[in-house]
Scaffold this motif. Structure first.
Motif, short mmCIF file in Angstrom:
data_model
loop_
_atom_site.label_atom_id
_atom_site.label_comp_id
_atom_site.label_asym_id
_atom_site.label_seq_id
_atom_site.Cartn_x
_atom_site.Cartn_y
_atom_site.Cartn_z
N GLY A 159 0.81 -1.21 0.00
CA GLY A 159 0.00 0.00 0.00
C GLY A 159 0.84 1.27 0.00
N SER A 160 1.96 1.21 0.69
CA SER A 160 2.87 2.36 0.72
C SER A 160 4.29 1.84 0.74
N SER A 161 5.22 2.71 0.48
CA SER A 161 6.63 2.32 0.47
C SER A 161 7.10 1.95 1.87
N ARG A 162 6.49 2.50 2.90
CA ARG A 162 6.88 2.19 4.27
C ARG A 162 6.66 0.72 4.61
N ALA A 163 5.70 0.08 3.96
CA ALA A 163 5.39 -1.32 4.25
C ALA A 163 6.50 -2.27 3.81
N VAL A 164 7.34 -1.85 2.90
CA VAL A 164 8.41 -2.72 2.41
C VAL A 164 9.43 -2.97 3.51
N GLY A 165 9.71 -1.97 4.33
CA GLY A 165 10.65 -2.14 5.44
C GLY A 165 10.18 -3.22 6.41
N ALA A 166 8.89 -3.27 6.67
CA ALA A 166 8.34 -4.29 7.55
C ALA A 166 8.41 -5.67 6.89
N HIS A 167 8.23 -5.72 5.57
CA HIS A 167 8.31 -6.99 4.85
C HIS A 167 9.72 -7.57 4.93
N PHE A 168 10.72 -6.73 4.98
CA PHE A 168 12.12 -7.17 5.09
C PHE A 168 12.52 -7.42 6.54
N GLY A 169 11.67 -7.09 7.49
CA GLY A 169 11.99 -7.30 8.90
C GLY A 169 12.92 -6.25 9.47
N LEU A 170 12.88 -5.04 8.93
CA LEU A 170 13.76 -3.96 9.36
C LEU A 170 13.05 -2.91 10.21
N THR A 171 11.88 -3.24 10.72
CA THR A 171 11.15 -2.31 11.59
C THR A 171 11.17 -2.86 13.02
N PRO A 172 11.01 -2.00 14.03
CA PRO A 172 11.08 -2.47 15.41
C PRO A 172 9.92 -3.39 15.78
N ARG A 173 10.24 -4.37 16.59
CA ARG A 173 9.22 -5.28 17.10
C ARG A 173 8.45 -4.56 18.22
N ALA B 291 19.35 0.89 6.10
CA ALA B 291 18.92 -0.29 5.32
C ALA B 291 17.42 -0.24 5.06
N ARG B 292 16.63 0.14 6.07
CA ARG B 292 15.19 0.25 5.88
C ARG B 292 14.86 1.33 4.87
N LYS B 293 15.56 2.47 4.97
CA LYS B 293 15.30 3.57 4.05
C LYS B 293 15.69 3.17 2.62
N LEU B 294 16.74 2.37 2.47
CA LEU B 294 17.12 1.89 1.13
C LEU B 294 16.03 1.02 0.52
N THR B 295 15.40 0.16 1.34
CA THR B 295 14.31 -0.66 0.80
C THR B 295 13.16 0.20 0.31
N VAL B 296 12.86 1.25 1.05
CA VAL B 296 11.79 2.17 0.67
C VAL B 296 12.15 2.91 -0.61
N ILE B 297 13.38 3.39 -0.70
CA ILE B 297 13.83 4.12 -1.89
C ILE B 297 13.84 3.21 -3.12
N LEU B 298 14.30 1.97 -2.97
CA LEU B 298 14.33 1.06 -4.10
C LEU B 298 12.94 0.75 -4.63
N ARG B 299 11.96 0.63 -3.74
CA ARG B 299 10.59 0.42 -4.21
C ARG B 299 10.08 1.63 -4.99
N SER B 300 10.39 2.82 -4.50
CA SER B 300 9.97 4.03 -5.20
C SER B 300 10.65 4.14 -6.56
N ILE B 301 11.93 3.80 -6.62
CA ILE B 301 12.66 3.83 -7.90
C ILE B 301 12.07 2.81 -8.86
N TRP B 302 11.75 1.63 -8.35
CA TRP B 302 11.20 0.57 -9.18
C TRP B 302 9.84 0.96 -9.75
N ARG B 303 8.98 1.53 -8.93
CA ARG B 303 7.65 1.91 -9.41
C ARG B 303 7.70 3.08 -10.39
N SER B 304 8.53 4.10 -10.10
CA SER B 304 8.53 5.29 -10.94
C SER B 304 9.41 5.14 -12.17
#
Length: 126
Positions: A25-39, A102-115
Motif C-alpha cells: 500500500g505504501s513504500s513504508r510497508a516494504v521495510g516491515a516486509h524485510f523485517g527492518l522495523t522495530p518489534r 537499510a530500511r530507508k534503502l528498501t523504501v527508496i528502491l521500491r519508489s525507484i522501481w515503481r517510478s
C-alpha cells in the motif's frame, strides 16, 4: 535500479523478495516486509519497541544491511542519505543508523522501481 552500493546480487534478492511493488500500500510497508522495523510489545498500559522483527527473507535483509554499511563507510560523494544516517549515528549509535539506512534503502528502491526514475544523489537531503 541504480542506487549507491546496490549491486546486481542485492537487486536480484530485492526483486525476488518484493516480487510486485504494487502489492504494498505504501513504500513504508516494504521495510516491515524485510523485517527492518522495530518489534512491538503491548500489554495493558505497557508499550515497548524492541529490536528489529527479522521477518521476511534473511538474505535480502543482510544484503540491504551490507549496502547501508557500504554507504556509511565507502561512499565519498556527497549524499543526503549518508548525511541523514550519520546524524542518526551521532544521536542514537552506529548500529541503529545502519538498520535505519537499510530500511530507508528498501523504501527508496521500491519508489525507484515503481517510478522508473534514477537515483537522485542530492534530492534526499530533506
Amino acid at each position: 535500479m541504480s542506487a549507491p552500493r546496490i549491486g546486481p546480487l542485492t537487486v536480484l534478492a530485492y526483486v525476488s523478495t518484493v516480487e510486485e511493488p504494487e502489492r504494498f500500500g505504501s513504500s513504508r510497508a516494504v521495510g516491515a516486509h524485510f523485517g527492518l522495523t522495530p518489534r512491538q510489545y503491548q500489554s495493558g498500559e505497557i508499550d515497548r519497541s524492541g529490536h528489529i522483527s527479522r521477518c521476511g527473507d534473511g538474505l535480502a535483509r543482510t544484503l540491504m544491511f551490507e549496502a547501508a554499511v557500504g554507504i556509511l563507510t565507502r561512499v565519498r560523494r556527497a549524499c543526503g542519505l549518508k548525511q541523514w544516517a550519520l546524524a542518526i549515528a551521532r544521536r542514537s549509535g552506529a548500529g541503529k543508523a545502519r538498520v535505519a539506512l537499510a530500511r530507508k534503502l528498501t523504501v527508496i528502491l521500491r519508489s525507484i522501481w515503481r517510478s522508473g526514475e534514477p537515483f537522485r544523489w542530492s534530492a534526499l537531503a530533506a
